[in-house]
Design a protein around this motif. Structure first.
Motif, mmCIF file in Angstrom:
data_model
loop_
_atom_site.group_PDB
_atom_site.id
_atom_site.type_symbol
_atom_site.label_atom_id
_atom_site.label_comp_id
_atom_site.label_asym_id
_atom_site.label_seq_id
_atom_site.Cartn_x
_atom_site.Cartn_y
_atom_site.Cartn_z
ATOM 1 N N ASP A 64 29.019 21.958 26.299
ATOM 2 C CA ASP A 64 29.595 22.534 25.468
ATOM 3 C C ASP A 64 29.015 22.345 24.033
ATOM 4 O OD1 ASP A 64 31.038 24.036 23.384
ATOM 5 O OD2 ASP A 64 33.000 22.986 23.994
ATOM 6 N N TRP A 66 29.272 22.528 20.084
ATOM 7 C CA TRP A 66 30.339 23.086 19.298
ATOM 8 C C TRP A 66 30.098 22.425 17.968
ATOM 9 C CZ3 TRP A 66 34.308 19.650 17.422
ATOM 10 C CH2 TRP A 66 34.091 18.399 17.743
ATOM 11 N N CYS A 73 35.502 27.238 18.541
ATOM 12 C CA CYS A 73 35.032 25.874 19.176
ATOM 13 C C CYS A 73 36.629 25.027 19.580
ATOM 14 C CB CYS A 73 33.974 25.174 18.591
ATOM 15 S SG CYS A 73 32.554 25.889 18.385
ATOM 16 N N PHE A 80 38.042 23.858 27.839
ATOM 17 C CA PHE A 80 37.177 23.112 28.237
ATOM 18 C C PHE A 80 37.702 21.902 29.116
ATOM 19 C CE2 PHE A 80 33.102 20.836 27.811
ATOM 20 C CZ PHE A 80 32.267 21.818 28.467
ATOM 21 N N LYS A 95 30.088 17.556 25.802
ATOM 22 C CA LYS A 95 29.898 18.290 24.633
ATOM 23 C C LYS A 95 29.223 17.585 23.687
ATOM 24 C CE LYS A 95 34.379 16.108 22.844
ATOM 25 N NZ LYS A 95 35.434 16.640 22.117
ATOM 26 N N PRO A 114 31.056 28.586 19.909
ATOM 27 C CA PRO A 114 30.527 27.795 20.948
ATOM 28 C C PRO A 114 29.595 28.527 22.271
ATOM 29 C CG PRO A 114 32.882 28.686 21.698
ATOM 30 C CD PRO A 114 32.430 29.259 20.353
ATOM 31 N N PHE A 116 27.527 27.276 25.820
ATOM 32 C CA PHE A 116 27.575 26.345 27.047
ATOM 33 C C PHE A 116 26.251 26.526 27.642
ATOM 34 C CE2 PHE A 116 31.705 28.316 26.034
ATOM 35 C CZ PHE A 116 32.397 27.126 25.784
#
Length: 148
Positions: A64, A66, A73, A80, A95, A114, A116
């Motif tokens: 992630d 962020w 986020c 998450f 993350k 965000p 991924f």
């Protein structure tokens, strides 16, 4: 008993660890710092550790990207975490704070957060963007991994 080994990068110290594949579900510990390697919790990474894990780890890694100032986020964080618990021990989630590590956003061409990225065995398998429920994120990851 399988002789197959799994390599995982410790998110805390960056050390590469190797252990029998049948031990992956038991949250093996890092041989250097003793932290769990596959605990089902989201690990915070720096760019160097992310690059190493994305390149060398044998388990899929969903990252992630962020920033603390990003409302979506922050809203996504509990989802998450839930996805991390549900995907463990087959997939690790991590993350990286793009405010503290802006080179990560540049390195991985992150244009919005965000965001991924799913890595597996040194390859980027998929990208997803935008906040979404844990169940949707889990479904997307499982679908992508079924193709490899």
């Amino acid at each position: 008993m399988s002789d197959r080994k799994i390599r995982l990068t410790c998110p805390d110290c960056g050390q590469t660890n190797q252990f029998p594949a049948d031990k992956a579900a038991g949250n093996p510990k890092c041989g250097v710092c003793g932290q769990g390697l596959n605990s089902g919790k989201v690990a915070a990474l720096d760019l160097k550790t992310l690059e190493k894990a994305a390149k060398t780890d044998d388990l899929p890694l969903l990252v992630d990207f962020w920033a603390p100032w990003c409302g979506p986020c922050r809203a996504m964080a509990p989802e998450f975490e839930r996805a991390a618990r549900n995907l463990a021990p087959q997939v690790r989630l991590a993350k990286i704070d793009t405010q503290s590590h802006p080179d990560a956003a540049i390195r991985y061409t992150i244009r919005g957060i965000p965001a991924f990225i799913l890595f597996h065995k040194g390859r980027e398998l998929a990208r997803f963007s935008g906040a979404r429920p844990a169940a949707e994120l889990e479904r997307m990851v499982r679908e992508k991994l079924a193709l490899v």
